[in-house]
Write an enzyme that holds these catalytic residues in place. Structure first.
Site, short mmCIF file in Angstrom:
data_model
loop_
_atom_site.label_atom_id
_atom_site.label_comp_id
_atom_site.label_asym_id
_atom_site.label_seq_id
_atom_site.Cartn_x
_atom_site.Cartn_y
_atom_site.Cartn_z
N GLU A 40 -0.87 16.16 15.81
CA GLU A 40 0.29 15.89 15.12
C GLU A 40 0.13 16.28 13.75
O GLU A 40 0.39 15.42 12.18
CB GLU A 40 1.03 15.02 15.84
CG GLU A 40 2.33 14.11 14.99
CD GLU A 40 3.14 13.41 14.51
OE1 GLU A 40 3.85 13.78 13.68
OE2 GLU A 40 2.21 12.06 14.04
N LEU A 69 -16.15 23.67 20.23
CA LEU A 69 -15.63 23.32 20.99
C LEU A 69 -14.95 22.28 21.52
O LEU A 69 -15.11 21.57 22.66
CB LEU A 69 -15.77 24.11 22.85
CG LEU A 69 -16.40 25.86 22.07
CD1 LEU A 69 -17.61 26.56 23.33
CD2 LEU A 69 -15.36 26.35 22.29
N ASP A 80 1.16 -0.90 -0.15
CA ASP A 80 0.35 -0.01 -0.04
C ASP A 80 1.11 1.14 -0.36
O ASP A 80 0.56 2.77 -0.87
CB ASP A 80 -1.18 -0.10 0.91
CG ASP A 80 -1.80 0.96 1.30
OD1 ASP A 80 -2.13 0.68 0.00
OD2 ASP A 80 -2.81 0.95 1.86
N GLY A 116 3.11 19.27 10.50
CA GLY A 116 4.27 18.80 9.54
C GLY A 116 5.45 18.99 10.87
O GLY A 116 5.57 18.98 11.76
N CYS A 129 7.93 12.64 9.53
CA CYS A 129 7.53 14.45 9.68
C CYS A 129 8.09 14.32 11.10
O CYS A 129 8.77 15.58 10.75
CB CYS A 129 5.91 14.29 10.53
SG CYS A 129 5.71 13.44 11.52
N LYS A 131 5.04 25.05 17.38
CA LYS A 131 4.76 26.52 16.72
C LYS A 131 3.63 25.15 15.63
O LYS A 131 2.92 24.47 16.01
CB LYS A 131 5.98 26.13 15.68
CG LYS A 131 7.42 26.50 17.35
CD LYS A 131 7.87 27.08 16.43
CE LYS A 131 9.29 26.77 15.69
NZ LYS A 131 10.75 27.23 15.49
N GLU A 150 8.59 22.00 4.53
CA GLU A 150 9.52 20.72 4.45
C GLU A 150 8.73 19.73 3.15
O GLU A 150 7.88 19.85 2.24
CB GLU A 150 7.40 20.28 4.95
CG GLU A 150 7.28 18.72 5.40
CD GLU A 150 6.56 18.66 6.45
OE1 GLU A 150 6.08 17.31 7.27
OE2 GLU A 150 5.38 18.31 6.25
N LYS A 190 -11.04 7.62 9.95
CA LYS A 190 -10.61 7.75 8.75
C LYS A 190 -9.18 7.48 7.66
O LYS A 190 -8.96 8.33 8.63
CB LYS A 190 -11.30 8.76 8.41
CG LYS A 190 -12.40 8.74 6.60
CD LYS A 190 -11.17 9.53 6.11
CE LYS A 190 -10.55 10.35 5.62
NZ LYS A 190 -9.18 9.85 4.38
N PRO A 191 -8.88 6.55 7.65
CA PRO A 191 -7.78 6.60 7.22
C PRO A 191 -6.99 7.56 5.78
O PRO A 191 -8.36 7.66 5.31
CB PRO A 191 -6.72 4.70 6.75
CG PRO A 191 -8.26 4.56 6.12
CD PRO A 191 -9.80 5.28 7.35
#
Length: 484
Positions: free
Chosen positions: A255, A249, A97, A257, A289, A457, A387, A180-181
């Site tokens: 998580e 809310l 994959d 780049g 990443c 950041k 990136e 949701k992959p």
């Protein structure tokens, strides 16, 4: 053309396999050959709604959330055992994959996925609150409980690991999940749905919806029945997801780049450093990443290290991910390959010197790119600042420790960083100054479920792994009982 069958290749909702409401399917491509290997169901808003409703019903019924942490932990231990028992098939799916070398998929992806569930199974046994000493005539204590329905949205580069890093703590805490992959890499998520069911996870507790981010992902982000969003992906999409969550809310962990700096001081063990440098930028074909695509080298050893890399990097085995000797496989998709090509072309325009690599590898119609080292780029170059997410390393010299830290922190990202030095005091001092969620000293990518990681950041907020991740899937209730 490669042939592949996945049974059933449909959406997994409420413990049952089903086609998308409109019957839509999407292709899955083997990146090592650029060939379609199968199709899977493509979820729409109606399918996402059905999955969230199933998760809500399962949560409210208490068949999982109502179990003790020990009972949930026993099931998660069985999940870990099944992952290890099915290691060959899971590694094959990840390799097919994503284009991962099969050896890497076995040693890293499958192993870490099993470790994820095992680690959080152990924490589920000890999930508790605390008593608090208060200056009141009262007994005060806290309780931790699940949040409810968690939307887990995961990326293409580490489908199995990054799903486990979310599902394992979410389930340990008693939540239900809609996963949701990435639309490009859904196969291991579908396989894991069946495996979780075999381990004893009740129907509706884990649901998997495959499909496009702008459709299925957006519907999941905006669904009022979701209580928390756990997202790993690009910074741009993460900003959007956080904005949507803010409207209602919802708690969020992001998580995002990264563009990590790898600092080599003049007192470093260069042999050890070279191994860590190469691992840092070619691991997972640079689609990591927390990879180390920016190399900062003390000027006294800069030329020497560049010469070593010029000889060593071309010798890294690139090729068919099914061969056990392969270290670097293809990019995960054609668009990722084109992105790398554009950045290397930009580096040439900006005056960069290609030390090695700098071109795609024509092999079996796959999306291969040679590991590339680039020198002589200015610090404000887009190739340095942005990136790339491919097997590309930029190299810059520095003169002082302060300059090294300033260069390392000069990008908008702050996910990971690395330091190569034999000076222990310097290692601790520099690690403390770097703006990064995790800092490795004298190696790269040392990861374990007990050690949290995450960004500062533009690299996001919240933490994966460790007890910190488990805490983010719970809510705290305080109880104060009067003794008057």
């Amino acid at each position: 053309m490669t042939t592949f069958e996945i049974d059933p290749g449909r959406l997994f909702i409420g413990g049952r396999w089903r086609e998308a409401a409109d019957g839509a399917r999407t292709e899955v491509v083997d990146p090592s050959r650029g060939a379609v290997v199968t199709t899977v169901a493509e979820a729409g808003a109606a399918d996402v709604d059905a999955a969230v409703r199933a998760a809500r019903e399962a949560f409210d019924a208490g068949h999982w959330s109502g179990l003790s942490g020990r009972e949930r932990g026993r099931v998660l231990y069985r999940v870990a055992e099944l992952i290890r028992a099915e290691a060959d098939e899971l590694a094959r799916l990840e390799s097919l994959d994503v284009g991962k070398p099969i050896t890497l998929a076995h040693a890293v992806d499958v192993t870490n996925a099993a470790n994820d569930y095992e680690y959080y199974a152990s924490l589920a046994f000890a999930l508790d609150g605390a008593t608090r000493d208060v200056p009141l005539n009262a007994h005060a204590y806290t309780k931790r409980g699940p949040l409810g329905v968690v939307a887990a949205i995961t990326p293409f580069n580490f489908p199995l690991i990054l799903a486990g890093s979310k599902l394992a703590p979410a389930l340990a805490a008693g939540n239900t999940v809609v996963h949701k992959p990435a639309d490009e890499t859904p196969l291991s998520a579908l396989y894991m749905a069946g495996l979780l069911q075999r381990a004893g996870v009740p129907d509706g507790v884990v649901n998997v919806v495959t499909g496009a981010g702008p459709v299925a992902g957006e519907a999941l982000l905006r669904h009022p029945g979701v209580d928390k969003i756990a997202f790993t992906g690009s910074t741009a999409v993460g900003r959007h997801a956080a904005s949507v969550a803010g409207e209602s809310l919802k708690p969020v962990t992001m998580e995002l780049g990264g563009n990590a700096a790898h600092i080599v001081f003049e007192d470093a063990d260069l042999e050890n450093a070279v191994a860590a440098i190469i691992k840092g930028f070619v691991f997972n074909t640079g689609q990591f990443c927390m990879g180390g695509p920016r190399l900062l080298v003390a000027r006294p050893v800069h030329a020497t290290l560049l010469n070593i890399l010029a000889e060593a990097v071309p010798g890294v085995p690139v090729g068919d991910p099914r061969k056990p000797e392969t270290v670097v496989g293809p990019m995960a998709g054609e668009r990722h390959l084109h992105k790398v090509e554009k950045y290397v072309a930009l580096a040439r325009e900006e005056g960069g010197r290609i030390v090695c690599g700098g071109e795609r590898l024509d092999l079996d119609g796959g999306y291969y790119y040679k590991p590339t080292v680039i020198a002589d780029l200015p610090g404000d170059s887009r190739v340095v600042q942005e990136e790339i997410f491919g097997p590309v390393l930029t190299v810059q010299p520095f003169d002082t420790e302060d300059e090294a830290v300033a260069l390392a922190d000069s990008t908008p990202y702050g996910l990971a960083a690395g330091v190569q030095t034999s000076n222990l005091a310097r290692a601790h001092r520099v690690a403390d100054r770097l703006q990064a969620g995790i800092v490795w000293v004298n190696d790269w990518a040392m990861l374990d479920p007990a050690v949290p990681f995450g960004g500062v950041k533009d690299s996001g907020f919240g933490r994966e792994y460790g007890p910190e991740a488990l805490a983010s899937y719970t809510k705290v209730k305080s109880v104060v009982v009067s003794l008057g």
